[in-house]
Scaffold this motif. Sequence first.
Motif, PDB file in Angstrom:
ATOM      1  N   TYR A 156       0.848  -1.199   0.012  1.00  0.00           N
ATOM      2  CA  TYR A 156      -0.254  -0.071   0.099  1.00  0.00           C
ATOM      3  C   TYR A 156       0.841   1.122   0.019  1.00  0.00           C
ATOM      4  CZ  TYR A 156      -4.403  -2.005   0.267  1.00  0.00           C
ATOM      5  OH  TYR A 156      -5.798  -2.937  -0.055  1.00  0.00           O
ATOM      6  N   GLU A 157       1.878   1.131   0.565  1.00  0.00           N
ATOM      7  CA  GLU A 157       2.903   2.367   0.349  1.00  0.00           C
ATOM      8  C   GLU A 157       3.226   2.552  -0.890  1.00  0.00           C
ATOM      9  OE1 GLU A 157       4.030   4.274   2.480  1.00  0.00           O
ATOM     10  OE2 GLU A 157       4.233   3.418   4.403  1.00  0.00           O
ATOM     11  N   VAL A 158       3.433   1.619  -1.715  1.00  0.00           N
ATOM     12  CA  VAL A 158       3.810   1.680  -3.172  1.00  0.00           C
ATOM     13  C   VAL A 158       2.707   1.917  -4.174  1.00  0.00           C
ATOM     14  CG1 VAL A 158       5.167   0.637  -5.211  1.00  0.00           C
ATOM     15  CG2 VAL A 158       5.884   0.582  -2.798  1.00  0.00           C
ATOM     16  N   SER A 159       1.732   0.751  -3.825  1.00  0.00           N
ATOM     17  CA  SER A 159       0.765   0.406  -5.130  1.00  0.00           C
ATOM     18  C   SER A 159      -0.797   0.395  -4.530  1.00  0.00           C
ATOM     19  CB  SER A 159       1.146  -0.914  -5.674  1.00  0.00           C
ATOM     20  OG  SER A 159      -0.044  -1.225  -6.454  1.00  0.00           O
ATOM     21  N   GLY A 160      -1.092  -0.336  -3.693  1.00  0.00           N
ATOM     22  CA  GLY A 160      -2.496  -0.542  -3.627  1.00  0.00           C
ATOM     23  C   GLY A 160      -3.525  -0.990  -4.639  1.00  0.00           C
ATOM     24  N   GLY A 161      -2.757  -1.518  -5.852  1.00  0.00           N
ATOM     25  CA  GLY A 161      -3.692  -2.040  -6.845  1.00  0.00           C
ATOM     26  C   GLY A 161      -3.488  -1.200  -8.040  1.00  0.00           C
ATOM     27  N   PRO A 162      -4.219  -1.477  -9.166  1.00  0.00           N
ATOM     28  CA  PRO A 162      -4.341  -1.039 -10.186  1.00  0.00           C
ATOM     29  C   PRO A 162      -5.085   0.589 -10.474  1.00  0.00           C
ATOM     30  CG  PRO A 162      -5.651  -2.527 -10.640  1.00  0.00           C
ATOM     31  CD  PRO A 162      -5.287  -2.597  -9.189  1.00  0.00           C
ATOM     32  N   PHE A 163      -5.328   0.832  -9.448  1.00  0.00           N
ATOM     33  CA  PHE A 163      -6.183   2.272  -9.626  1.00  0.00           C
ATOM     34  C   PHE A 163      -5.167   3.322  -9.628  1.00  0.00           C
ATOM     35  CE2 PHE A 163      -8.138  -1.021  -6.597  1.00  0.00           C
ATOM     36  CZ  PHE A 163      -9.254  -1.443  -7.224  1.00  0.00           C
ATOM     37  N   ILE A 183      -9.196  -7.978  -0.778  1.00  0.00           N
ATOM     38  CA  ILE A 183     -10.505  -7.640  -1.281  1.00  0.00           C
ATOM     39  C   ILE A 183     -10.057  -6.707  -2.483  1.00  0.00           C
ATOM     40  CG2 ILE A 183     -12.471  -5.955  -0.776  1.00  0.00           C
ATOM     41  CD1 ILE A 183     -12.266  -6.980   2.128  1.00  0.00           C
ATOM     42  N   SER A 184      -9.485  -5.636  -2.517  1.00  0.00           N
ATOM     43  CA  SER A 184      -8.846  -4.856  -3.648  1.00  0.00           C
ATOM     44  C   SER A 184      -8.413  -5.661  -4.807  1.00  0.00           C
ATOM     45  CB  SER A 184      -7.977  -3.883  -3.111  1.00  0.00           C
ATOM     46  OG  SER A 184      -8.384  -3.029  -2.158  1.00  0.00           O
ATOM     47  N   LEU A 185      -7.819  -6.736  -4.761  1.00  0.00           N
ATOM     48  CA  LEU A 185      -7.333  -7.568  -5.998  1.00  0.00           C
ATOM     49  C   LEU A 185      -8.137  -8.578  -6.374  1.00  0.00           C
ATOM     50  CD1 LEU A 185      -3.643  -7.922  -4.789  1.00  0.00           C
ATOM     51  CD2 LEU A 185      -4.347  -6.362  -6.491  1.00  0.00           C
ATOM     52  N   LEU A 186      -9.087  -8.914  -5.509  1.00  0.00           N
ATOM     53  CA  LEU A 186      -9.872 -10.185  -5.929  1.00  0.00           C
ATOM     54  C   LEU A 186     -10.710  -9.933  -7.333  1.00  0.00           C
ATOM     55  CD1 LEU A 186     -10.675 -13.046  -5.303  1.00  0.00           C
ATOM     56  CD2 LEU A 186     -12.394 -12.198  -3.728  1.00  0.00           C
ATOM     57  N   PRO A 187     -11.314  -8.694  -7.241  1.00  0.00           N
ATOM     58  CA  PRO A 187     -12.276  -8.438  -8.579  1.00  0.00           C
ATOM     59  C   PRO A 187     -11.662  -8.476  -9.763  1.00  0.00           C
ATOM     60  CG  PRO A 187     -12.006  -6.306  -7.106  1.00  0.00           C
ATOM     61  CD  PRO A 187     -11.559  -7.398  -6.350  1.00  0.00           C
ATOM     62  N   PHE A 188     -10.228  -8.133  -9.875  1.00  0.00           N
ATOM     63  CA  PHE A 188      -9.505  -8.162 -10.979  1.00  0.00           C
ATOM     64  C   PHE A 188      -9.005  -9.535 -11.437  1.00  0.00           C
ATOM     65  CE2 PHE A 188      -8.905  -3.981  -9.490  1.00  0.00           C
ATOM     66  CZ  PHE A 188      -9.143  -3.044 -10.499  1.00  0.00           C
ATOM     67  N   ALA A 204     -12.433   2.118  -3.189  1.00  0.00           N
ATOM     68  CA  ALA A 204     -12.372   2.845  -2.123  1.00  0.00           C
ATOM     69  C   ALA A 204     -11.596   1.939  -1.129  1.00  0.00           C
ATOM     70  CB  ALA A 204     -13.944   2.794  -1.556  1.00  0.00           C
ATOM     71  N   LEU A 205     -11.612   0.896  -0.981  1.00  0.00           N
ATOM     72  CA  LEU A 205     -11.056   0.219   0.141  1.00  0.00           C
ATOM     73  C   LEU A 205      -9.311   0.439  -0.010  1.00  0.00           C
ATOM     74  CD1 LEU A 205     -13.084  -3.074   0.636  1.00  0.00           C
ATOM     75  CD2 LEU A 205     -12.983  -1.186   1.988  1.00  0.00           C
ATOM     76  N   SER A 206      -9.162   0.085  -1.301  1.00  0.00           N
ATOM     77  CA  SER A 206      -7.655   0.438  -1.757  1.00  0.00           C
ATOM     78  C   SER A 206      -7.075   1.605  -1.222  1.00  0.00           C
ATOM     79  CB  SER A 206      -7.554   0.140  -3.465  1.00  0.00           C
ATOM     80  OG  SER A 206      -6.115   0.488  -3.507  1.00  0.00           O
ATOM     81  N   ASN A 207      -7.969   2.719  -1.540  1.00  0.00           N
ATOM     82  CA  ASN A 207      -7.175   4.025  -1.079  1.00  0.00           C
ATOM     83  C   ASN A 207      -7.327   4.277   0.183  1.00  0.00           C
ATOM     84  OD1 ASN A 207      -6.979   5.958  -3.738  1.00  0.00           O
ATOM     85  ND2 ASN A 207      -8.894   4.646  -4.328  1.00  0.00           N
ATOM     86  N   THR A 208      -8.337   3.640   0.928  1.00  0.00           N
ATOM     87  CA  THR A 208      -8.218   3.612   2.278  1.00  0.00           C
ATOM     88  C   THR A 208      -6.995   2.904   2.900  1.00  0.00           C
ATOM     89  OG1 THR A 208     -10.533   3.238   2.432  1.00  0.00           O
ATOM     90  CG2 THR A 208      -9.144   2.596   4.483  1.00  0.00           C
ATOM     91  N   GLY A 209      -6.514   1.899   2.305  1.00  0.00           N
ATOM     92  CA  GLY A 209      -5.390   1.255   2.741  1.00  0.00           C
ATOM     93  C   GLY A 209      -4.170   2.116   2.386  1.00  0.00           C
ATOM     94  N   MET A 210      -4.155   2.677   1.164  1.00  0.00           N
ATOM     95  CA  MET A 210      -2.947   3.713   0.713  1.00  0.00           C
ATOM     96  C   MET A 210      -2.898   4.757   1.760  1.00  0.00           C
ATOM     97  SD  MET A 210      -2.659   3.335  -3.183  1.00  0.00           S
ATOM     98  CE  MET A 210      -4.533   3.647  -3.490  1.00  0.00           C
ATOM     99  N   PHE A 211      -3.883   5.281   2.165  1.00  0.00           N
ATOM    100  CA  PHE A 211      -3.971   6.681   2.911  1.00  0.00           C
ATOM    101  C   PHE A 211      -3.183   6.124   4.555  1.00  0.00           C
ATOM    102  CE2 PHE A 211      -5.533   9.515   6.228  1.00  0.00           C
ATOM    103  CZ  PHE A 211      -5.587  10.577   5.576  1.00  0.00           C
TER     104      PHE A 211
END
Length: 607
Positions: free
Chosen positions: A174-181, A311-316, A432-439
């Motif tokens: 999450y410091e670096v990425s958080g997913g493809p968003f 949860i953030s990566l599973l939909p992809f 939304a959850l990914s941005n929560t984790g990155m924050f």
Amino acid sequence: MSAEHFKNEVSDFHSFSPDGLALSAFLLSFPPDKAELLNVARRSLLRGIGVRGAGPLSRLARVGLVHVRGARSPRGTCWDLSHLLFLASLTLVAWLFIATPSSCCCSSLSLSLSLSTSSPSPSMKQRNPTTKQTSPMPGHSGASEYTALGGESSPKLEKFQKVSIIPLVFLIFYEVSGGPFGVEDSVKAAGPLLALLGFLIFPLIWSIPEALITAEMGTMFPENGGYVVWVSSALGPYWGFQQGWMKWLSGVIDNALYPVLFLDYLKSAVPDLEGGFPRTVAVLVLTLALTYMNYRGLTIVGWVAILLGVISLLPFVVMGLVAIPDLKPSRWLMVDLDNVNWGLYLNTLFWNLNYWDSISTLTGEVDNPSKTLPRALFYALILVVLGYFFPLLIGTGAIPVERKLWSDGYFSDIAKILGGVWLRSWVQAASALSNTGMFMAEMSSDSFQLLGMAERGMLPEFFAKRSCYGTPLFGILFSASGVIMLSWLSFQEIVAAENFLYCFGMIMEFVAFVKLRVKHPTASRPYRIPVGTVGSILMCIPPTMLLLVVVALAPNKVMGLSLVAVMIGLVLEPCLRYAEKRRWFRFSISANLQDCGPAFHQCNDHP
């Protein structure tokens, strides 16, 4: 009895014997605000020394342990660990005094008397009362306990768990990425082929060298503060402060982006979040809620990051399975070199693949960092690259590519085309959850960096104060305030501004890494990059050239604002040193830190 009365009483002992002299010297220099502990020491001293100091030390030790085991405070509670440490330190320091030649003992007594009876001069450093325990430069093993400035151990902080490898992997993720968003602009700027190649080649040029340097330097200096300590050890504390200022500001700017991305993905479902007052309120509420979660503890943040990552990566993964019948590999080869926005392209790649060093500011909270940190960086690197490349492969291969549509939030539209409204809703929730984790991950890094700088005496002592959950309270508040103030910027402006400041900080990190390799080749490095001095220099050349290109491509507005921010840092450090000299703020160096080397001490001697 009062502390002053006790000091007068103890002063009668110093002519009895060398033992009495040593104990008097120590007790007379003890802080006057510890009246209760002084009275305990007084009773122990009187019982142990008796007449003319006959056998005081062994008796004092025995009496002290009796006090710790059996005595109770006026409130009826057992003595805590600080009492035990005090009594143990009393005996230890007395032995050190007696083991010293008589001339040194007398000079120590004179110093103790002068410190306890005279007011400090304006030039006395506020950080002096904390004795710094040093280890051979530069490294010792990592698990340090929570210790407040001034050397008093807090039982409440000692019970908090260190971060293990799995939560650490997802914190780095999450410091670096958080997913493809947020990678959509790479397709908009350069087309599918260059976007895909960028997320394969760029990690080789940038991410791997930065992760390797973080692994080596983070295990070399296993403490909060991270890259600030690296630069301080090589270039001195002034430049260490500049590093901290630019990286903290870059991190706060980066964190201001996540509420923006969060709302960009939700605005298609909630049009009122497009702008105006509802959007402002949403940004404020989101920032405050996530800040509170950071306040509750780093261990909680780490385990929440695991849940959010899955949860953030599973939909992809589901999107990839749904898209298999529609994939056309020829779409991946589309490229138009005459229509490439190189500035947007490089900024997008750089933003999505940097910040590997951010985890270094949490190294002091990691369990066994000498082994955990390098492994976590390796696993996170694989997770980050796959988390970018696979969704881009799906999005560009399953539907016709219209580059102008590839902007923030476009993956949710792709999900609707491939799977329907349910898949779009899932991707939006994942975003939304990914941005929560990155924050949360970035907030943790920024706030613990301020704590680490305060423990090194670079910032006022209040930045090192922890909450009842072990988190840096003032660091969190300052970082959250910066996020709120910068949330009005657009996505592209935020990315360009943070990249510009980040580039300056990374150049100093590379210089510090190479200099420490040259000046201290045999220093303890629990993890060492398997290259020599020449290899270290060669490894830093490609990413340094990339940094210069990113800086050159920055818009004039961003460049101007960033240079102003750099100038503020150049002036801010002398202002803090002046505030320290005038005693406007209290500065202290934690007694639990290792030696930063001669560069730090030579440059840190203020008149």
